[in-house]
Design an enzyme around this catalytic site. Structure first.
Site, PDB file in Angstrom:
ATOM      1  N   LYS A 100       1.642  -3.765   6.346  1.00 40.68           N
ATOM      2  CA  LYS A 100       2.617  -3.774   5.126  1.00 40.68           C
ATOM      3  C   LYS A 100       3.751  -3.499   4.826  1.00 40.68           C
ATOM      4  O   LYS A 100       4.582  -4.203   3.924  1.00 40.68           O
ATOM      5  CB  LYS A 100       1.884  -2.370   4.432  1.00 40.68           C
TER       6      LYS A 100
ATOM      7  N   SER B 281       1.064  -1.333  -0.004  1.00 43.41           N
ATOM      8  CA  SER B 281       0.213   0.075  -0.203  1.00 43.41           C
ATOM      9  C   SER B 281       0.535   0.838  -0.093  1.00 43.41           C
ATOM     10  O   SER B 281       1.829   1.110   0.760  1.00 43.41           O
ATOM     11  CB  SER B 281      -1.091  -0.135   1.540  1.00 43.41           C
TER      12      SER B 281
ATOM     13  N   TYR C 212      -2.193  -0.330  11.543  1.00 46.36           N
ATOM     14  CA  TYR C 212      -2.495  -1.415   9.708  1.00 46.36           C
ATOM     15  C   TYR C 212      -0.237  -1.062   8.588  1.00 46.36           C
ATOM     16  O   TYR C 212      -0.702  -2.167   7.721  1.00 46.36           O
ATOM     17  CB  TYR C 212      -3.294  -1.627   8.710  1.00 46.36           C
TER      18      TYR C 212
END
Ligand code: NAD
Ligand code: WQD
Length: 337
Positions: free
Chosen positions: A152, A124, A148
């Protein structure tokens, strides 16, 4: 090629399944349906005339993943499976670290036992953190602002280290910008649970009358109209980017990183006005304070994907707004309607 899509029943996974099937590949899906419905894959079958078998199971469970590889010869994996709600990740960090990191590690462990070396990973733009310089290039410094994002970032690290230790591996890290829109048929699309966090699904629910107005989070950013600017990309362009990444990965080894974006930033008000024009309706909105954690501007330098993957986004903002509304209009209650 036979490709395993973890998380393939979800938003980006189902559109990618459709693209792969249409390109003549075989697709197997492993998804625990935590944030998706098997109906998405039923509709992919309806659109393509081809079936992608769904195994309902958890990607963090080594036995489950092993069972999939025992059952099917798999040439490559696209690893979409993951939890993605930024706010929830702040409240429940362990849930996010456990799910998103275990899934990546289990795949890394099981794949070589079945001579499967190619993996494309859903990363991302969030890994660029609070970088100020735009457009964002793959070699810019990284760092995150929420759990979050760190899942990644750490997954990228794990995959890089695993590939360094084993020269037969070929891993592609795709940093998606802001995917929106839906397949042009309106049969598959984004189906968020509860009140959407993201801009486009929120606008769609305002348009359908489910929510009464949009809150625009801040109009005092240093941007053209004061609202936040992002690099929105049509989900079908994104799906096609995965096909290009797979074709690239099977011919080589090592790790490569690619931004998947359009390279063009649009503001919140650009989206509102384009949505109104494309669909001939009004989106009532009010300006509210900034959302904590938001940055002013985020957009990609998309040249690397163009040069090496021979891929670039083709669909414009008008198509993104038209297709998002077409999906919402036909499926006011998502897949459960
Ligand atoms: P999504 O929630 O629609 O799809 C993810 C899928 O993974 C869901 O079907 C869910 O049920 C499944 N899943 C989650 N954990 C699992 C597990 N342990 N085992 C098996 N299945 C599991 O999300 P999406 O928008 O399609 O995103 C796909 C991937 O792309 C995610 O990894 C996400 O973090 C990443 N990504 C998304 C965006 C975005 O804005 N949508 C942007 C950048 C990156
Ligand atoms: C876009 C713009 C908001 C909602 C998130 C994740 C990121 C990535 C993509 C996974 C911003 C504004 C939004 C609303 C608004 N996901 N907005 N009113 O925040 O760029 O990125 O999704 O990796 O990690 O953080 O996307 O769609 O939430 O917001 O004004 O009701 O719309 O402030 O400027 P974001 P978004």
């Amino acid at each position: 090629m036979r490709v395993l899509l973890t998380g393939g029943a979800g938003y980006i996974g189902s559109h990618t399944a459709l693209c792969l099937l249409q390109a003549g590949h075989d697709v197997i899906v492993l998804d625990n349906l935590d944030n998706s419905s098997p109906e998405s894959l039923r509709r992919v079958q309806e659109l393509t005339g081809k079936q992608a078998p769904l195994i309902v199971g958890d990607c963090t469970d080594e036995k489950t993943v092993t069972r999939v590889f025992e059952q099917y010869p798999i040439d490559a994996v696209i690893h979409f499976a993951g939890l993605k709600a930024v706010g929830e990740s702040v409240a429940k960090p362990l849930k996010y670290y456990q799910n998103n990191l275990d899934a990546t590690m289990v795949l890394c462990k099981v794949m070589p036992k079945y001579n499967c070396n190619v993996l494309v990973f859903s990363s991302s733009a969030t890994v660029y953190g609070t970088n100020q310089e735009m457009p964002l290039r793959e070699d810019f410094p990284t760092g995150c602002t929420n759990p979050y994002g760190w899942t990644k970032w750490i997954s990228e690290r794990i995959l890089t280290d695993v590939a360094a230790a084993d020269p037969t591996r070929s891993f592609i890290l795709l940093r998606y910008f802001n995917p929106i829109g839906a397949h042009e048929s309106g049969r598959i699309g984004e189906d968020p649970a509860g009140i959407p966090n993201n801009l486009m699904p929120f606008i769609c629910q305002v348009a359908s009358g489910k929510l009464d107005h949009l809150r625009v989070f801040g109009d005092d950013y240093p941007t053209r109209d004061g609202t936040g600017e992002r690099d929105y990309i049509h989900v079908m362009d994104l799906a096609e980017g995965h096909l290009a990444a797979l074709e690239y990965a099977i011919k080589r080894s090592g790790v490569e990183i690619f931004n998947l974006g359009t390279g063009t930033p649009y503001s919140v008000l650009d989206i509102v006005h384009t949505f109104e024009q494309a669909n001939d309706l009004k989106i009532p909105y009010e300006i509210t304070p900034r959302r904590p954690g938001d940055i002013a501007v985020c957009y990609a330098d998309a040249t690397r994907a163009k040069e090496l993957l021979h891929w670039e986004a083709k669909r414009d903002l008008n198509a993104m707004c038209r297709d998002a509304w077409n999906w919402q209009k036909q499926n006011p209650r998502g897949y459960n309607g």
